[in-house]
Design a protein around this motif. Structure first.
Motif: not given
Length: 376
Positions: A27, A30, A289, A320, A322, A340, A342, A365-366, A369, A372-373
């Motif tokens: 995260i 990002s 998550i 979410i 995972l 979600v 995944l 993957v995080s 996510i 996308m957020l």
């Protein structure tokens, strides 16, 4: 946005703590504007005690006990609530991870070391014991625990049985006259990560015996021994331990301590969240998550991610999930709790490779996510 990161352990790969750290790292890679909080969770499985001790800033107490095959080992348990409560990880004394693959033999493996941990905790002055029972190498009905605390398992001739649990089919009487006198004043709670019964096709021997090294013949012997243990227990205590929910946990150890130590058998994740103040962390969050190695319909039977998702949905917080493995097709039951789901893998690989890549896959993957957020 405040994201609560609350995964269970990814079995045979990452601890819950390490999984949470990997998700948080992804995260942070990002540019999403958010805050994060790591709150790794456990449902009674291997690693639960250490998370409780860490979350509640407990004290670790070293102890020498016998492993499942009777060898002396160094391990520890925790003290919380100003030393009044002991937190014991059964796997630390009686766990699968203590044995090599060619040593697995649930006809010989016993829970005696876990009983020694309880006794040492009583010596430390506790009046409450919490036992996380996941990850055990045993299918002995808790007879090892009880023996360490003073119980004697006798045959028709009045001789004490040796080589438990293989000899449980010869059980005629259980002598508890020399059980530790402090036990009636000690509250014992068992955190259970499965809801299986003691006996039958979904029982301790049939389901967990093969996972612990039992072939078909050994499973039959273990089932017969646990059935005999239940019959004698019913006769001597009036408790039918074959009918209790969670009685198959840790090879039936939960059933034994329920019958003879008056232990409470509880859903592991619900108790963990209540004990550690998870609800307060959830109230600060706008997204959760969670995850573990596999999320499927069995997750809904009380596994960690379900406990997290269920509580979050009651508060209207999106979730979410995972996992290394998720259902290929949409699942209506799972979709009630997980907004979600995944799978974290991104290319075909064998199981060993997939396990080794769990950390980097969670990071990747995080980050995705979070990206996308960020773009909505």
């Amino acid at each position: 946005m405040h994201i609560l990161i609350a995964p269970n352990a990814f079995k045979n790969s990452l601890s819950a703590y390490d999984a949470a750290q990997a998700i948080q790292k992804g995260i942070k890679l990002s540019t999403l504007k958010c805050t994060t909080e790591c709150f790794p969770i456990a449902d009674g499985g291997d690693g639960t005690a250490s998370l409780i001790i860490k979350q509640l800033q407990g004290k670790t107490v070293p102890v020498t006990v016998h492993d499942p095959l009777g060898r002396l080992i160094q391990t520890s348990f925790g003290l919380i609530e100003n030393g009044r409560t002991a937190v014991i990880e059964m796997a630390d004394a009686s766990g699968l991870r203590l044995l090599k693959h060619d040593e697995l033999n649930p006809l010989s493996a016993t829970s005696y070391g876990t009983g020694e941990m309880i006794k040492t905790a009583l010596d430390a002055g506790v009046n409450k014991v919490i036992i996380a029972m996941g990850g055990s190498a045993t299918v002995d009905g808790g007879t090892g625990i009880l023996k360490a605390l003073g119980a004697r398992f006798l045959n028709e001739a009045g001789h004490e049985l040796i080589n438990l649990p293989a000899s449980l089919t010869d059980l005629a009487r259980i002598d508890i006259s020399n059980m530790d006198k402090r036990l009636p004043d000690c509250e014992i709670t068992v955190l259970c990560d499965v809801d299986n019964m003691l006996l039958g096709s979904r029982g301790a021997a049939a389901v967990f015996g093969p996972q612990k090294g039992a072939d078909a013949d050994a499973v039959g012997k273990l089932e017969a021994g646990l059935s005999r243990f239940n019959d004698i227990t019913l006769r001597e205590t009036g408790k039918d331990i074959s009918t209790i929910k969670y009685g198959g946990t840790a090879g039936g150890a939960s059933a034994g301590v329920y019958a003879y130590l008056n232990a409470s058998l509880v859903n592991g994740i619900d108790n963990f969240m209540e004990l550690t103040g998870f609800n307060e962390a959830l109230n600060r969050s706008t997204l959760v998550i969670t995850g573990e190695g596999s999320i499927d319909e069995q997750t809904l039977q009380g596994k960690g991610p379900f406990g997290v998702a269920n509580l979050a949905k009651l508060k209207g917080i999106p979730v979410i999930g995972l996992a290394g493995k998720v259902p290929a097709k949409p699942n209506e039951q799972l979709n009630q709790y997980f907004d979600v789901l995944l799978a974290i893998g991104n290319e075909p690989s064998d199981i060993s490779t997939a396990l080794n890549r769990t950390g980097q896959n969670l990071i990747r993957v995080s980050k995705g996510i979070a990206d996308m957020l960020r773009i909505g």
